[in-house]
Design an enzyme around this catalytic site. Structure first.
Site, short mmCIF file in Angstrom:
data_model
loop_
_atom_site.label_atom_id
_atom_site.label_comp_id
_atom_site.label_asym_id
_atom_site.label_seq_id
_atom_site.Cartn_x
_atom_site.Cartn_y
_atom_site.Cartn_z
N ASN A 11 26.34 61.26 86.62
CA ASN A 11 26.46 62.07 85.41
C ASN A 11 27.16 63.37 85.77
OD1 ASN A 11 26.10 63.64 83.15
ND2 ASN A 11 23.85 63.68 83.24
N LYS A 13 28.16 65.72 83.87
CA LYS A 13 27.79 66.86 83.00
C LYS A 13 29.04 67.66 82.59
CE LYS A 13 23.21 66.72 84.90
NZ LYS A 13 21.97 67.37 85.19
N HIS A 97 19.50 62.19 77.10
CA HIS A 97 19.39 63.00 78.31
C HIS A 97 18.61 64.27 77.97
CE1 HIS A 97 20.31 65.58 81.68
NE2 HIS A 97 20.60 64.48 82.35
N GLU A 99 18.96 67.23 78.71
CA GLU A 99 19.76 68.41 78.34
C GLU A 99 20.24 68.30 76.89
OE1 GLU A 99 22.38 68.32 81.75
OE2 GLU A 99 20.70 68.90 83.02
N GLU A 168 13.69 60.47 84.05
CA GLU A 168 14.19 61.71 84.60
C GLU A 168 13.22 62.84 84.30
OE1 GLU A 168 18.67 61.64 85.37
OE2 GLU A 168 18.40 62.30 83.32
N GLY A 174 18.28 69.01 88.64
CA GLY A 174 19.06 70.17 89.05
C GLY A 174 18.23 71.24 89.76
N SER A 213 17.59 65.21 91.08
CA SER A 213 17.85 65.65 92.46
C SER A 213 17.94 64.50 93.46
CB SER A 213 16.80 66.69 92.90
OG SER A 213 16.86 67.83 92.05
P1 PGA Z 1 20.54 66.15 89.17
O1 PGA Z 1 20.75 65.65 87.64
O2 PGA Z 1 20.82 64.96 90.05
O3 PGA Z 1 21.55 67.24 89.35
O4 PGA Z 1 19.14 66.61 89.29
C1 PGA Z 1 20.31 64.39 87.22
C2 PGA Z 1 20.59 64.19 85.75
O5 PGA Z 1 20.45 65.15 84.97
O6 PGA Z 1 20.96 63.08 85.30
#
Ligand code: PGA
Length: 254
Positions: A11, A13, A97, A99, A168, A174, A213
């Protein structure tokens, strides 16, 4: 029951510009070709889809989008439809997601997006996950159950082959704080149970990815956890070498 291979999804982003995307997509295509037993997908931002599509020509890597609107078209300034995503070469889309949820997309709206995407012939990765305060209040299972139930409310058993789930935990995204394999397994086993409750044996088909992560150094142990059949990777998918390391871990370290 499921014979789907492990899925490694990146992803991107709101990151990268075209020249970087072209280079990274080519690196991903090469890594996927070197580990052909593993499914690989990338999710660039909308403006990078064309670049990524061109760079992936001839590759098995699936092109995906990070979000979609439930309507086929219409007066929805700033949104993108599933028809447009198909037209841009996408085969899969992320729905729900965290976010996007944090930006105001409700559980029911996530369900509408899942429905629209499947209807348009896209595959879906439905993301669910609890925040830190929900986990501390011991609400993890009720949050997962609610997000899943609303996300798949309109999904028919025959559509299960086009859907995957991603667990997730918001507190692990993140932050560098990865869920332990035990925490991931508990959530994945719970989600699998919910799927089987609703769909019977067919509920065992969809892969459940872990996200939060994931890095080359922790991917193997997470993928070894119960019911973890893939990973959804943010930060570590932006670097060709680290994403390759994760694909390699998924392929069994070769
Ligand atoms: P990250 O994000 O690996 O940077 O923690 C995962 C995601 O949001 O899909």
């Amino acid at each position: 029951m499921s014979h789907r291979p492990i899925l490694v999804a990146g992803n991107w982003k709101m990151q990268l510009v075209a020249a970087e995307a072209r280079h990274l997509a080519k690196e991903v295509a090469q890594a996927a070709a070197d580990h052909s037993g593993t499914d690989v997908a990338i999710f660039p931002s909308f403006t990078l889809l064309h670049t990524a599509r061109t760079a992936l020509e001839g590759s098995s890597v699936a092109l995906g989008a990070q979000a979609c609107h439930p309507a086929e078209n219409g007066a929805h300034t700033g949104e993108i439809s599933t028809t447009m995503l198909r037209d841009a070469g996408c085969r899969v889309v992320l729905c729900g997601h965290s976010e996007r949820r944090a930006a105001g997309v409700s559980d029911a709206e996530v369900g509408a997006r899942v429905h629209a995407a499947l209807h348009a012939g896209l595959r879906v990765i439905l993301c669910v996950g609890e925040t830190l305060s929900e986990r501390e209040a011991e609400e993890t299972e009720s949050v997962l159950a609610r997000q899943l139930a609303e996300g798949i409310a309109a999904v028919a058993e025959s559509e299960l082959e086009s859907i995957e789930l991603a667990y997730e935990p918001v507190w692990a995204i993140g932050t560098g704080k990865t869920a332990t394999p035990d925490i991931a397994a508990a959530a994945h086993v719970f989600l699998r149970g919910q799927m089987v409750e609703k769909f019977g044996d067919a509920g065992r088909g969809p892969r459940i990815l872990y996200g939060g992560s994931v890095k080359p150094g922790n991917a193997a142990e997470l993928l070894a956890a119960d019911e973890v059949r893939g990973v959804l990777v943010g930060g570590a998918s932006l670097d060709g070498a680290s994403f390759r390391g994760i694909i390699q871990a998924a392929a069994g370290g070769n």
